[in-house]
Design a protein around this motif. Structure first.
Motif, PDB file in Angstrom:
ATOM      1  N   ALA A 121       6.687 -36.455  61.612  1.00 10.16           N
ATOM      2  CA  ALA A 121       8.056 -36.231  61.125  1.00 10.16           C
ATOM      3  C   ALA A 121       8.570 -34.858  61.547  1.00 10.16           C
ATOM      4  N   LEU A 122       7.688 -33.849  61.537  1.00 12.96           N
ATOM      5  CA  LEU A 122       8.114 -32.512  61.947  1.00 12.96           C
ATOM      6  C   LEU A 122       8.482 -32.489  63.424  1.00 12.96           C
ATOM      7  N   ASN A 123       7.661 -33.102  64.265  1.00 14.35           N
ATOM      8  CA  ASN A 123       7.952 -33.125  65.709  1.00 14.35           C
ATOM      9  C   ASN A 123       9.243 -33.881  66.002  1.00 14.35           C
ATOM     10  N   GLU A 124       9.431 -35.037  65.358  1.00 12.90           N
ATOM     11  CA  GLU A 124      10.637 -35.822  65.609  1.00 12.90           C
ATOM     12  C   GLU A 124      11.887 -35.110  65.111  1.00 12.90           C
ATOM     13  N   SER A 125      11.801 -34.465  63.962  1.00 17.42           N
ATOM     14  CA  SER A 125      12.976 -33.753  63.449  1.00 17.42           C
ATOM     15  C   SER A 125      13.324 -32.572  64.351  1.00 17.42           C
ATOM     16  N   ARG A 126      12.325 -31.920  64.919  1.00 12.16           N
ATOM     17  CA  ARG A 126      12.593 -30.827  65.852  1.00 12.16           C
ATOM     18  C   ARG A 126      13.265 -31.355  67.128  1.00 12.16           C
ATOM     19  N   GLU A 127      12.827 -32.529  67.594  1.00 12.31           N
ATOM     20  CA  GLU A 127      13.465 -33.134  68.766  1.00 12.31           C
ATOM     21  C   GLU A 127      14.927 -33.474  68.470  1.00 12.31           C
ATOM     22  N   LEU A 128      15.184 -33.989  67.264  1.00 11.45           N
ATOM     23  CA  LEU A 128      16.575 -34.296  66.885  1.00 11.45           C
ATOM     24  C   LEU A 128      17.416 -33.026  66.853  1.00 11.45           C
ATOM     25  N   LEU A 129      16.850 -31.951  66.343  1.00  9.42           N
ATOM     26  CA  LEU A 129      17.585 -30.686  66.274  1.00  9.42           C
ATOM     27  C   LEU A 129      17.901 -30.181  67.682  1.00  9.42           C
ATOM     28  N   GLN A 130      16.926 -30.244  68.563  1.00 11.47           N
ATOM     29  CA  GLN A 130      17.151 -29.803  69.938  1.00 11.47           C
ATOM     30  C   GLN A 130      18.220 -30.660  70.622  1.00 11.47           C
ATOM     31  N   PHE A 131      18.173 -31.994  70.391  1.00 10.24           N
ATOM     32  CA  PHE A 131      19.173 -32.913  70.952  1.00 10.24           C
ATOM     33  C   PHE A 131      20.570 -32.562  70.448  1.00 10.24           C
ATOM     34  N   ALA A 132      20.688 -32.296  69.129  1.00 14.89           N
ATOM     35  CA  ALA A 132      21.995 -31.961  68.547  1.00 14.89           C
ATOM     36  C   ALA A 132      22.538 -30.666  69.127  1.00 14.89           C
ATOM     37  N   GLN A 133      21.653 -29.702  69.355  1.00 20.18           N
ATOM     38  CA  GLN A 133      22.099 -28.432  69.921  1.00 20.18           C
ATOM     39  C   GLN A 133      22.491 -28.591  71.387  1.00 20.18           C
ATOM     40  N   ASP A 134      21.708 -29.399  72.129  1.00 18.49           N
ATOM     41  CA  ASP A 134      22.033 -29.606  73.551  1.00 18.49           C
ATOM     42  C   ASP A 134      23.368 -30.332  73.708  1.00 18.49           C
ATOM     43  N   ARG A 135      23.651 -31.285  72.845  1.00 21.42           N
ATOM     44  CA  ARG A 135      24.909 -32.052  72.919  1.00 21.42           C
ATOM     45  C   ARG A 135      26.073 -31.321  72.264  1.00 21.42           C
ATOM     46  N   LYS A 136      25.797 -30.124  71.726  1.00 22.77           N
ATOM     47  CA  LYS A 136      26.818 -29.303  71.080  1.00 22.77           C
ATOM     48  C   LYS A 136      27.554 -30.074  69.993  1.00 22.77           C
ATOM     49  N   MET A 137      26.768 -30.726  69.162  1.00 27.36           N
ATOM     50  CA  MET A 137      27.344 -31.437  68.023  1.00 27.36           C
ATOM     51  C   MET A 137      27.938 -30.446  67.025  1.00 27.36           C
ATOM     52  N   SER A 138      28.641 -30.976  66.051  1.00 26.47           N
ATOM     53  CA  SER A 138      29.336 -30.120  65.091  1.00 26.47           C
ATOM     54  C   SER A 138      28.344 -29.253  64.304  1.00 26.47           C
ATOM     55  N   PRO A 139      28.771 -28.071  63.846  1.00 29.09           N
ATOM     56  CA  PRO A 139      27.876 -27.197  63.072  1.00 29.09           C
ATOM     57  C   PRO A 139      27.295 -27.886  61.838  1.00 29.09           C
ATOM     58  N   ASN A 140      28.096 -28.701  61.168  1.00 29.28           N
ATOM     59  CA  ASN A 140      27.589 -29.379  59.967  1.00 29.28           C
ATOM     60  C   ASN A 140      26.461 -30.358  60.303  1.00 29.28           C
ATOM     61  N   MET A 141      26.586 -31.067  61.445  1.00 27.30           N
ATOM     62  CA  MET A 141      25.545 -32.014  61.833  1.00 27.30           C
ATOM     63  C   MET A 141      24.257 -31.265  62.205  1.00 27.30           C
ATOM     64  N   ILE A 142      24.404 -30.146  62.915  1.00 30.49           N
ATOM     65  CA  ILE A 142      23.226 -29.332  63.288  1.00 30.49           C
ATOM     66  C   ILE A 142      22.559 -28.779  62.023  1.00 30.49           C
ATOM     67  N   MET A 143      23.369 -28.338  61.076  1.00 30.31           N
ATOM     68  CA  MET A 143      22.832 -27.815  59.827  1.00 30.31           C
ATOM     69  C   MET A 143      22.073 -28.886  59.058  1.00 30.31           C
ATOM     70  N   PHE A 144      22.585 -30.111  59.104  1.00 31.14           N
ATOM     71  CA  PHE A 144      21.943 -31.231  58.408  1.00 31.14           C
ATOM     72  C   PHE A 144      20.539 -31.494  58.972  1.00 31.14           C
ATOM     73  N   VAL A 145      20.441 -31.511  60.296  1.00 30.49           N
ATOM     74  CA  VAL A 145      19.143 -31.778  60.921  1.00 30.49           C
ATOM     75  C   VAL A 145      18.196 -30.596  60.712  1.00 30.49           C
ATOM     76  N   ARG A 146      18.728 -29.366  60.797  1.00 30.40           N
ATOM     77  CA  ARG A 146      17.879 -28.175  60.595  1.00 30.40           C
ATOM     78  C   ARG A 146      17.303 -28.142  59.184  1.00 30.40           C
ATOM     79  N   ALA A 147      18.074 -28.590  58.202  1.00 28.77           N
ATOM     80  CA  ALA A 147      17.579 -28.625  56.820  1.00 28.77           C
ATOM     81  C   ALA A 147      16.366 -29.545  56.700  1.00 28.77           C
ATOM     82  N   ALA A 148      16.404 -30.675  57.434  1.00 31.60           N
ATOM     83  CA  ALA A 148      15.269 -31.597  57.423  1.00 31.60           C
ATOM     84  C   ALA A 148      14.034 -30.941  58.033  1.00 31.60           C
ATOM     85  N   VAL A 149      14.235 -30.215  59.146  1.00 33.06           N
ATOM     86  CA  VAL A 149      13.121 -29.514  59.793  1.00 33.06           C
ATOM     87  C   VAL A 149      12.510 -28.491  58.836  1.00 33.06           C
TER      88      VAL A 149
END
Length: 473
Positions: A44-72
């Motif tokens: 779960a930690l590895n997958e959540s980190r991959e999701l966070l990296q994907f969100a940052q690479d795609r320049k998703m909204s700050p709220n979406m990045i914050m949501f994924v970072r909270a899970a990490v």
């Protein structure tokens, strides 16, 4: 016509109202749960980190990045807490087996109070001896017992004591109740001129009785939130504790400070007998008041104590009344001492500056002014000062005016001593009822229906009180 115009106006107004009530999205906050199986945390930690990296690479909204970072952060934090628990359990098990090195601190970083700034005493003018040389000096009468001194490696079995007595091990004792005074009550109690009172001290000063665990919450930082962590000094100046060693560890009755070479140990010869008597105190419990715990009372009357407190703790300048030695196990303390004569001279000259205050306030606010403006440290007002480090044993004469300040969280073993066997015999005899004296001694105040001030006339012939003057006492 007017009627037609009014009708058209009504239709337009209705359409406007309907348009204004059309459904619209509002800002919303969602609370979502994430369940991780006990065997899936690493994945779960590895997958959540991959999701966070994907969100940052795609320049998703700050709220979406914050949501994924909270899970990490949540998953990562849970794993770190689990690893810490495993390390703590392994360390505790190692200490039980004595495989691990002894702890070097009294409290860990989660419980500890931040050390005070500065190094304490700028110099040490107390005589120091080593444990190798002092027994011979005692035998030759070359140790001045009217002045304080330090034995640099005087704490016997230091490593074992450091293992046995830490904040962690003390908190496993759920039976001991410590006497605690709030900061306000502690300040009210401080005085250079103690007044005699018929009111018991517990009632006079409104002591609270707290468990050791509660004490570490009140005076240290056990389970403290980040914004409410205590700092050494004003938050902790009232927190110094002294508790009978037998209450904490009954087996300690057999502990001996071998560094003194058998000197000053007459009081300690009574301790094994006291401990054995305390173990059988239940047979006599019915003879005393129901609220009085006879066993605990016997243990509290011991000559052995543990003294401990957080950084910044330490009480006012005072006399102990009996000579004692204090061996530091954990921490660092700053000591200040004066002879009674010099202290009285200081009180007269500095009456507007010298006030009964905690050790922290004395060193922080009074000492410098006393030295610079009132002659403290001069020929007529000498004082001793020194820092005490782990393993060092300090001796303090009974009439010496003294105070000590914990510079870091500290724990020590304190032991009253007697300068001669005659002193011990006098202490024992003063607590034995002598019918011919016509008075019940203070030690009998716990007896049912008797008062220490009540006259008791004996109908038996006078007897000698020499029964306790033999070496077998």
């Amino acid at each position: 016509t007017t009627t037609t115009r009014l009708a058209l106006f009504a239709v337009v107004l209705a359409m406007a109202l309907v348009s204004s009530r059309a459904a619209q999205l509002q800002d919303s906050t969602f609370a979502m749960s994430l369940r991780v199986g006990k065997d899936e945390f690493d994945r779960a930690l590895n997958e959540s980190r991959e999701l966070l990296q994907f969100a940052q690479d795609r320049k998703m909204s700050p709220n979406m990045i914050m949501f994924v970072r909270a899970a990490v952060d949540k998953i990562d934090g849970a794993l770190k807490e689990f690893e810490k628990r495993k390390q703590d359990e392994a360390a505790a098990e190692a200490r039980k087996k004595k495989d691990a090195p002894p702890p070097v601190v009294f409290t860990d970083k989660e419980i500890s109070v931040k050390p005070l700034k500065g190094d304490g005493a700028k110099k040490c003018n107390i005589k120091k001896y080593s444990s190798v040389e002092i027994p011979a000096l005692f035998a030759q009468g070359k140790v001045d017992l009217k002045k304080p001194f330090i034995v640099t490696d005087g704490v016997t079995d230091l490593s074992e004591l450091r293992r046995r007595f830490t904040a962690e091990t003390l908190m496993t004792n759920s039976e001991v109740q410590l006497r605690y005074l709030s900061p306000v009550k502690a300040k009210e109690k401080r005085s250079f001129d103690k007044q005699q009172s018929n009111v018991p001290e517990d009632e006079q000063y409104e002591y609270a009785f707290v468990s050791i665990d509660k004490f570490f919450q009140v005076c240290f930082n056990l389970r403290a939130k980040p914004d409410f962590r205590k700092a050494g000094g004003a938050d902790t100046e009232h927190c110094e504790q002294q508790v009978a060693a037998a209450l904490v560890d009954p087996s300690f009755a057999n502990y001996t400070l071998r560094s003194l070479g058998g000197h000053l140990g007459w009081l300690q010869e009574l301790e094994p007998g006291r401990a054995a008597f305390a173990e059988r105190a239940g047979d006599l419990q019915k003879l005393v008041h129901g609220k009085q715990d006879l066993k605990a009372a016997l243990q509290r009357a011991s000559s052995r104590f543990f003294a401990f407190g957080p950084a910044g703790s330490g009480e006012q300048l005072r006399q102990e009344g009996m000579p004692f030695v204090d061996g530091l196990v954990h921490g660092k303390r700053r000591w200040f001492m004066m002879s009674p004569k010099d202290f009285e001279a200081l009180r007269v000259k500095a009456k507007d500056t010298l006030e009964p205050a905690s050790a922290f306030m004395f060193f922080e606010q009074q000492m410098e002014e006393l030295v610079e403006e009132h002659g403290l440290g001069g020929k007529k007002m000498k004082f001793w000062q020194c820092n005490q480090n782990p393993g060092e044993l300090i001796y303090i004469p009974g009439d010496t005016i003294m105070t000590s300040l914990s510079l870091v969280d500290s724990f020590s073993y304190k032991q009253h001593v007697a300068l001669s066997k005659e002193v011990v015999l006098g202490r024992v005899n003063s607590n034995i009822w002598s019918p011919e004296s016509g008075m019940v001694p203070t030690g009998c105040t716990r007896c049912r229906g008797r008062s220490s001030a009540r006259s008791w006339r004996s109908t038996t012939p006078p007897r000698s009180r020499a029964a306790c003057s033999s070496s077998t006492c």
